[in-house]
Design an enzyme around this catalytic site. Structure first.
Site, PDB file in Angstrom:
ATOM      1  N   LYS A 171       0.812  -1.198  -0.003  1.00 36.86           N
ATOM      2  CA  LYS A 171       0.063   0.066  -0.132  1.00 36.86           C
ATOM      3  C   LYS A 171       1.059   1.434  -0.064  1.00 36.86           C
ATOM      4  O   LYS A 171       1.491   1.706   1.066  1.00 36.86           O
ATOM      5  CB  LYS A 171      -0.789  -0.009   1.112  1.00 36.86           C
ATOM      6  N   GLU A 246       9.860   2.797  10.589  1.00 39.82           N
ATOM      7  CA  GLU A 246      10.841   3.575  10.526  1.00 39.82           C
ATOM      8  C   GLU A 246       9.798   4.894  10.434  1.00 39.82           C
ATOM      9  O   GLU A 246       9.134   5.203   9.717  1.00 39.82           O
ATOM     10  CB  GLU A 246      11.505   3.536   8.958  1.00 39.82           C
ATOM     11  N   CYS A 280      13.231  11.934   6.592  1.00 42.15           N
ATOM     12  CA  CYS A 280      13.158  11.809   7.876  1.00 42.15           C
ATOM     13  C   CYS A 280      14.628  11.888   8.504  1.00 42.15           C
ATOM     14  O   CYS A 280      15.136  12.016   9.610  1.00 42.15           O
ATOM     15  CB  CYS A 280      12.683  10.282   8.188  1.00 42.15           C
ATOM     16  N   GLU A 379       9.043  17.023  15.108  1.00 37.06           N
ATOM     17  CA  GLU A 379       9.497  16.813  13.612  1.00 37.06           C
ATOM     18  C   GLU A 379       8.394  17.576  13.041  1.00 37.06           C
ATOM     19  O   GLU A 379       7.240  17.481  12.841  1.00 37.06           O
ATOM     20  CB  GLU A 379       9.488  15.314  13.137  1.00 37.06           C
TER      21      GLU A 379
END
Ligand code: UN1
Length: 477
Positions: A171, A246, A280, A379
């Site tokens: 997906k 992750e 990231c 973040e």
């Protein structure tokens, strides 16, 4: 317009479709892509389960040939696929072509790994008994990928999954289905048996959820937000399923007094702002010692002055648009938060308009930030960087490690002593010396610690840790 369909059990299956919009030119629809249902996902899982026994026993040569063919086709079409990537995601054309080449290299690497599968033969502590240690594939792997690397991340999850004999339900992120569709089409035509690789494009809340709820999915590998990662973890524990996460980063880049100024500025500009800061591995905290602070701020802002923000496909663009309106709002909200927290807006902060309507934001640098501010702890995932002034190396290291995340950590220094100490003591999965925190090789382990990652590393030969399970067999001779 053609609807790009889902691939389930070797058949292209129709469904409702959603528009894939170009963030550099919101008038442009890149294509219509299927919006799969929970039923489609269940069918895909059933097809993957049915295909597993034969595929897991398929010869390694068959896997090698298919992965190699896919890698070769991606490389041959790097310009076209790179342009598609730049159109759907908004990174610049050179970055997008580079990412496409990386995807091809990943398939080449795992084509080779298929031929290097090996086990161990060990004597038993008991006489006349032999012990063998081998690796078995897990079964059906669920792959959930983010929007920021539309071809490389699917490649580095699909290639090892297939290499080690698993079947897949994949997906991709809703925002970037085009590159995913293209690589599934390439693998399908390369000769994968029916059901080995299934593509279900659609919403996370529908397709992702159906994968999480299925007892037939033996492993899930996920790259994306911390919040969704936690949901993947909780749902996977219920099914005693292996999972690999992750997630975010708030990667530091330390700049010491003895740094080569040009090297430090290049690394910081690349880490903080290239790919629109949407990595990231991006460095969103610059931690700079007193002696070089003012010189570094002056040189970095002069560099930012030269960076062109524009349409990702235009020659000369250094920074493309933000991926969509929602991410743009997050970025501008954080810019407001930074102002209110008392950081000094040293560069950028404004939306910009260009010839084509898109989500254009200036690279934004806050100086006089502290490590306690929200802009330094959370973040943002945009071109927004906090610069924190520190006294010396010891304070820099402590500040770098003072974060809930631990993906990548960088230092710019000419001191071997400090570089060596930093490599040993940075609490991160990856350490970069005089290099950007982002931009990694395709053949070595990738991953972090603390709030950034969970489970075994991705990529390189370490990928086997997630995509296989170890079996120890004893035989009386
Ligand atoms: C890189 O910096 O080269 O989502 C790769 C991400 C990472 C990939 C970074 N998983 O940004």
């Amino acid at each position: 317009m053609t609807i790009y369909q889902n691939l389930i059990g070797g058949e292209w299956i129709g469904s409702d479709a959603t528009e894939n919009i170009n963030p550099s030119d919101t008038n442009e629809v890149v294509g219509l892509y299927a919006d799969g249902s929970a039923e489609d996902t269940k069918n895909a899982i059933a097809a993957a389960k049915a295909a597993f026994p034969a595929w897991s026993r398929s010869g390694i040569w068959e896997r090698h040939v298919i992965l190699k063919k896919a890698g070769d086709e991606i490389m041959a079409r790097k310009d076209e696929l790179g342009a598609l990537l730049a159109r759907e995601e908004g990174k610049t054309l050179p970055e997008a072509i580079g990412e496409t080449i990386r995807a091809s290299q990943i398939f080449e690497f795992f084509a080779g790994e298929a031929l290097r599968l090996a086990g161990e033969v060990i004597p038993s502590v008991r006489p006349n008994i032999g012990v063998e240690i081998t690796r078995d594939p897990l079964g059906v792997i669920g792959i959930i990928t983010p929007w920021n690397f539309p071809i490389a991340i699917p490649a580095w999850k699909i290639a090892p999954a297939l290499c080690y004999g698993n079947t897949v339900v994949f997906k991709p992120a809703e925002l970037v289905p085009a590159c995913s569709w293209a690589i599934v089409d390439i693998l399908h035509r390369a000769g994968l048996p029916k059901g080995v690789l299934n593509l279900v494009m659609g919403k996370g809340s529908v397709v992702g959820q159906a994968m999480l709820d299925s007892p037939d999915v033996s492993g899930i590998t996920f790259t994306g937000s911390t919040g969704t990662g936690r949901r993947v973890a909780a749902a996977s524990l219920e099914h005693n399923r292996k999972f690999q996460l992750e997630m975010g980063g708030k990667n530091p880049m330390v700049v010491l007094d003895d740094a080569d100024l040009d090297v430090a500025v290049e690394a910081a500009a690349n880490s903080g702002f290239f790919s629109t800061g949407q990595r990231c591995t991006a460095s969103s905290r610059l931690i700079v010692t007193e002696g070089i602070h003012d010189k570094f701020v002056a040189a970095l802002t002069a560099k930012l002055e030269t960076l062109v923000v524009d349409n990702a496909l235009k020659a000369g663009t250094h920074i493309g648009p933000v991926v969509d309106e929602k991410q743009l709002k997050t970025d501008t909200d954080y810019i407001e938060i930074g102002r209110q927290e008392g950081a000094k807006l040293a560069f950028g902060g404004e939306l910009i308009s260009r010839e084509t309507p898109g989500f254009y934001l200036q690279p934004t640098l806050f100086t006089e930030a502290t490590n306690e501010m929200r802009i330094s702890r959370e973040e943002i995932f945009g071109p927004v960087v906090s610069l924190i002034r520190v006294k010396d190396y010891e304070e820099a290291l402590a500040t770098a490690n003072d974060t809930p995340f631990g993906l990548s950590s960088g230092i710019a220094t000419t001191s071997l002593k400090h570089a060596t100490h930093f490599k040993r003591n940075a609490e991160a999965g990856m350490v970069m010396v005089n290099l950007p925190t982002a931009g990694v090789d395709f053949h070595v382990p990738f991953g972090g610690r603390k709030g950034s990652s969970y489970g075994p590393r991705e990529q390189g030969k370490y990928a086997a840790e997630f995509y296989t399970t170890v079996k120890t067999s004893y035989t009386l001779a």
